[in-house]
Design a protein around this motif. Structure first.
Motif, PDB file in Angstrom:
ATOM      1  N   ARG A   1       8.654  16.909 -10.522  1.00 14.03           N
ATOM      2  CA  ARG A   1       8.097  16.658 -11.851  1.00 14.03           C
ATOM      3  C   ARG A   1       6.569  16.680 -11.909  1.00 14.03           C
ATOM      4  O   ARG A   1       6.003  16.640 -12.998  1.00 14.03           O
ATOM      5  CB  ARG A   1       8.628  15.342 -12.416  1.00 14.03           C
TER       6      ARG A   1
ATOM      7  N   VAL B   1      -0.663  10.423  -7.826  1.00 13.71           N
ATOM      8  CA  VAL B   1      -0.924   9.075  -7.309  1.00 13.71           C
ATOM      9  C   VAL B   1      -0.828   8.000  -8.391  1.00 13.71           C
ATOM     10  O   VAL B   1      -0.527   6.843  -8.098  1.00 13.71           O
ATOM     11  CB  VAL B   1      -2.300   8.972  -6.607  1.00 13.71           C
TER      12      VAL B   1
ATOM     13  N   MET C   1       3.977  -0.181  -7.074  1.00 11.20           N
ATOM     14  CA  MET C   1       2.771  -0.991  -6.901  1.00 11.20           C
ATOM     15  C   MET C   1       2.444  -1.840  -8.136  1.00 11.20           C
ATOM     16  O   MET C   1       1.583  -2.731  -8.062  1.00 11.20           O
ATOM     17  CB  MET C   1       1.610  -0.094  -6.501  1.00 11.20           C
TER      18      MET C   1
ATOM     19  N   ASN D   1      15.037   7.867  -2.194  1.00 15.10           N
ATOM     20  CA  ASN D   1      14.574   7.782  -0.817  1.00 15.10           C
ATOM     21  C   ASN D   1      13.106   8.238  -0.737  1.00 15.10           C
ATOM     22  O   ASN D   1      12.705   9.192  -1.409  1.00 15.10           O
ATOM     23  CB  ASN D   1      15.464   8.686   0.045  1.00 15.10           C
TER      24      ASN D   1
ATOM     25  N   SER E   1      11.245  -0.921  -0.614  1.00 11.61           N
ATOM     26  CA  SER E   1      10.914  -2.117  -1.395  1.00 11.61           C
ATOM     27  C   SER E   1       9.492  -2.010  -1.901  1.00 11.61           C
ATOM     28  O   SER E   1       8.566  -1.778  -1.119  1.00 11.61           O
ATOM     29  CB  SER E   1      11.023  -3.372  -0.528  1.00 11.61           C
TER      30      SER E   1
ATOM     31  N   PHE F   1       7.707  15.406  -5.749  1.00 16.32           N
ATOM     32  CA  PHE F   1       8.798  14.481  -6.061  1.00 16.32           C
ATOM     33  C   PHE F   1      10.130  15.236  -5.947  1.00 16.32           C
ATOM     34  O   PHE F   1      10.177  16.466  -6.051  1.00 16.32           O
ATOM     35  CB  PHE F   1       8.675  13.828  -7.450  1.00 16.32           C
TER      36      PHE F   1
ATOM     37  N   LEU G   1       5.665  12.859   4.306  1.00 17.46           N
ATOM     38  CA  LEU G   1       4.466  13.479   3.712  1.00 17.46           C
ATOM     39  C   LEU G   1       3.699  14.263   4.769  1.00 17.46           C
ATOM     40  O   LEU G   1       3.226  13.681   5.754  1.00 17.46           O
ATOM     41  CB  LEU G   1       3.520  12.407   3.138  1.00 17.46           C
TER      42      LEU G   1
ATOM     43  N   SER H   1       0.861  -1.187   0.000  1.00 17.87           N
ATOM     44  CA  SER H   1       0.000   0.000   0.000  1.00 17.87           C
ATOM     45  C   SER H   1       0.894   1.232   0.000  1.00 17.87           C
ATOM     46  O   SER H   1       2.119   1.120   0.177  1.00 17.87           O
ATOM     47  CB  SER H   1      -0.888   0.011   1.244  1.00 17.87           C
TER      48      SER H   1
ATOM     49  N   THR I   1      12.955   1.073  -4.911  1.00 22.63           N
ATOM     50  CA  THR I   1      12.737   2.392  -5.506  1.00 22.63           C
ATOM     51  C   THR I   1      14.095   3.000  -5.870  1.00 22.63           C
ATOM     52  O   THR I   1      15.131   2.588  -5.348  1.00 22.63           O
ATOM     53  CB  THR I   1      12.017   3.336  -4.529  1.00 22.63           C
TER      54      THR I   1
HETATM   55  C1  HEC Z   1       7.528   1.331  -2.915  1.00 24.85           C
HETATM   56  C2  HEC Z   1       7.489   2.518  -2.072  1.00 24.85           C
HETATM   57  C3  HEC Z   1       6.426   3.561  -2.329  1.00 24.85           C
HETATM   58  C4  HEC Z   1       5.061   3.358  -2.457  1.00 24.85           C
HETATM   59  C5  HEC Z   1       4.298   2.041  -2.448  1.00 24.85           C
HETATM   60  C6  HEC Z   1       4.489   4.665  -2.609  1.00 24.85           C
HETATM   61  N1  HEC Z   1       5.456   5.614  -2.557  1.00 24.85           N
HETATM   62 FE1  HEC Z   1       5.168   7.637  -2.581  1.00 24.85          FE
HETATM   63  N2  HEC Z   1       7.153   7.901  -2.818  1.00 24.85           N
HETATM   64  C7  HEC Z   1       8.105   6.911  -2.816  1.00 24.85           C
HETATM   65  C8  HEC Z   1       9.370   7.441  -3.284  1.00 24.85           C
HETATM   66  C9  HEC Z   1      10.663   6.676  -3.423  1.00 24.85           C
HETATM   67  C10 HEC Z   1       9.136   8.805  -3.600  1.00 24.85           C
HETATM   68  C11 HEC Z   1      10.128   9.786  -4.206  1.00 24.85           C
HETATM   69  C12 HEC Z   1      10.148   9.543  -5.713  1.00 24.85           C
HETATM   70  C13 HEC Z   1      10.818  10.627  -6.494  1.00 24.85           C
HETATM   71  O1  HEC Z   1      10.920  11.753  -5.994  1.00 24.85           O
HETATM   72  O2  HEC Z   1      11.237  10.381  -7.640  1.00 24.85           O
HETATM   73  C14 HEC Z   1       7.726   9.062  -3.260  1.00 24.85           C
HETATM   74  C15 HEC Z   1       7.130  10.311  -3.358  1.00 24.85           C
HETATM   75  C16 HEC Z   1       5.805  10.572  -3.014  1.00 24.85           C
HETATM   76  C17 HEC Z   1       5.207  11.884  -2.919  1.00 24.85           C
HETATM   77  C18 HEC Z   1       5.902  13.227  -3.159  1.00 24.85           C
HETATM   78  C19 HEC Z   1       6.148  13.970  -1.873  1.00 24.85           C
HETATM   79  C20 HEC Z   1       6.811  15.304  -2.057  1.00 24.85           C
HETATM   80  O3  HEC Z   1       6.798  16.082  -1.109  1.00 24.85           O
HETATM   81  O4  HEC Z   1       7.356  15.611  -3.126  1.00 24.85           O
HETATM   82  C21 HEC Z   1       3.887  11.686  -2.581  1.00 24.85           C
HETATM   83  C22 HEC Z   1       2.838  12.751  -2.355  1.00 24.85           C
HETATM   84  C23 HEC Z   1       3.672  10.261  -2.498  1.00 24.85           C
HETATM   85  N3  HEC Z   1       4.862   9.615  -2.738  1.00 24.85           N
HETATM   86  C24 HEC Z   1       2.443   9.652  -2.246  1.00 24.85           C
HETATM   87  C25 HEC Z   1       2.225   8.289  -2.428  1.00 24.85           C
HETATM   88  C26 HEC Z   1       0.903   7.682  -2.534  1.00 24.85           C
HETATM   89  C27 HEC Z   1      -0.419   8.400  -2.431  1.00 24.85           C
HETATM   90  C28 HEC Z   1       1.104   6.347  -2.712  1.00 24.85           C
HETATM   91  C29 HEC Z   1       0.060   5.269  -2.941  1.00 24.85           C
HETATM   92  C30 HEC Z   1      -0.819   5.459  -4.088  1.00 24.85           C
HETATM   93  C31 HEC Z   1       2.544   6.130  -2.705  1.00 24.85           C
HETATM   94  N4  HEC Z   1       3.182   7.330  -2.549  1.00 24.85           N
HETATM   95  C32 HEC Z   1       3.138   4.885  -2.791  1.00 24.85           C
HETATM   96  C33 HEC Z   1       7.911   5.608  -2.417  1.00 24.85           C
HETATM   97  C34 HEC Z   1       6.651   4.983  -2.425  1.00 24.85           C
END
Ligand code: HEC
Ligand code: HEC
Length: 383
Positions: free
Chosen positions: A142, A150, A160, A124, A114, A138, A128, A95, A121
């Protein structure tokens, strides 16, 4: 006397008339109900609005919220369920909450996380909160809004690994989603409303109750210990060398304000803070292809920073001490696109052990335990 009507007769007449009106009204409204019912499968679509002033603290101000997705009790709760539900992933194993864990300020205590099928991933997982105040998301900035965002983790093969048709099919067959999509949006489950519900939930994630936030902007100085107060002066002071010693470390230009994050992107909202000479992760340059964006990343908020280790876009620093050592002693002055605030005329800050400890104490005052344990953001499936 023939045509005289006594008082009783008038009452009977009036009652009959009244009954007639009621009868007409009842028939009319029941027809309307049938009309509504033929549009929706049930007639429960009466979402309860949430007032922005009940979510966002006065100190932060009311952020600009999406006008086509008003916050409702039902929408936020649906978003919360979706956030913590592994059915959003291909094999129902991951999730959003698997990587974004509340006790770590919705980050993950590992350098990279993971995802589905044990894949890692690339970056890092950031913490939130206070996302209603952010305009770009991100590490490489981006994406411009949470609703679009999402779809990235849901479909990324290493997060996912889901497809949208498969997800919609799954949601349509789960009783609680049939009920809650209808309550929140008046429709059967679909991925567009799913993204709106997740957006609503994330917009309500607000962290504002750290000691730092009670102190800010400096009117309750007694809330800070003497070490924290010295740290506050370092954090919020300009770099200014006097016999090789600076009494300011200037963190505030990029991590300033009550959100501990520069919201104006052009004033330090993104930067290269001198981690590398060779940028293996191009950062913003991978998105806009500009050489001036190489190694530039989003400036994170420092609220709850105690809880969101490890640090930086690749999780390279395990502790706040390592982060402070970086800013004090190890900034790479040769890093292409180094932010001008990072170079101090090519001299390292060279903070003393005491100054480092003070700076760290100040950062630790930014922990908001109420946010980290707030039941409104917790996993609704774990009672
Ligand atoms: C496998 C691990 C993983 C899962 C599952 C995951 N995330 Fe993330 N999330 C990350 C990572 C790693 C980043 C940073 C990616 C990047 O910046 O390129 C991120 C970035 C984000 C950000 C950006 C935050 C910011 O301040 O810029 C949001 C919002 C977010 N995720 C929401 C979600 C939501 C909602 C879900 C489910 C639909 C989700 N994530 C599922 C790992 C995960
Ligand atoms: C020029 C803007 C700028 C200044 C000044 C600055 N930072 Fe940063 N900070 C950043 C950026 C950008 C990142 C993310 C860099 C990355 O991951 O590549 C960051 C990351 C961090 C992180 C890790 C956050 C996380 O969630 O991983 C901490 C902690 C931090 N900074 C503390 C400080 C302190 C303490 C100071 C003052 C000594 C400071 N910063 C000065 C821009 C700045």
């Amino acid at each position: 006397m023939k045509f005289s009507i006594n008082h009783q007769q008038i009452q009977v007449f009036a009652k009959a008339n009244w009954l007639f009106v009621v009868l007409i009204l009842v028939t009319f409204t029941s027809c309307r109900k049938e009309d509504d019912a033929s549009k929706n499968s049930t007639s429960t679509y009466v979402p309860t609005p949430i007032l922005a002033s009940d979510v966002f603290p006065r100190e932060f101000g009311i952020p600009a919220l999406p006008s086509d997705n008003p916050l409702t009790v039902e929408g936020v709760y649906l978003g919360r369920m979706l956030f913590f539900d592994p059915v959003l992933s291909y094999d129902s194993s991951i999730s959003c909450g698997s990587c974004h864990k509340q006790e770590f300020a919705f980050s993950d205590p590992v350098p990279v996380s993971s995802g589905a099928f044990g894949l890692k991933t690339h970056r890092n997982t950031p913490s939130l909160f206070n996302m209603a105040y952010s305009k770009k998301f991100f590490w490489d900035l981006r994406v411009n809004n949470l609703r679009d965002l999402v779809f990235e983790p849901i479909q990324a093969h290493n997060e996912m690994a889901m497809t949208l048709p498969r997800l919609e099919g799954k949601l349509k067959n789960i009783a609680r989603y049939k009920e809650y999509f209808n309550k929140a949006f008046g429709h059967a489950p679909n991925v567009v409303d799913m993204s709106k519900a997740l957006e609503q939930f994330m917009l309500t994630m607000v962290s504002y109750q750290s000691r730092f936030n009670r102190f800010f902007p400096g009117d309750s100085i007694q809330l800070l210990s003497s070490s924290e107060l010295r740290g506050a002066f370092l954090f919020n002071g300009l770099v200014n060398f006097n016999n090789g010693v600076t009494n300011g470390a200037d963190c505030f230009h990029c991590h300033g304000g009550e959100l501990a994050q520069q919201q104006n992107l052009n004033m330090g909202g993104f930067a290269n803070n001198g981690l590398d000479v060779v940028h293996t992760d191009k950062g913003l340059a991978a998105i806009d292809n500009k050489s001036t964006s190489l190694g530039v990343f989003k400036t994170p908020s420092l609220l709850n920073i105690e809880k969101s280790a490890p640090y930086m876009h690749d999780g390279r620093f395990k502790t706040l001490d390592e982060v402070i050592d970086h800013y004090s002693d190890n900034v790479n002055f040769n890093s292409p696109n180094l932010h001008p605030l990072m170079d101090h005329g090519g001299i390292h800050l060279n903070l003393s052990a005491q100054q480092k400890a003070d700076l760290k104490a100040y950062l630790l005052s930014m922990t908001d335990n109420k946010f980290l344990t707030n039941p409104a953001y917790s996993n609704p499936f774990k009672k």
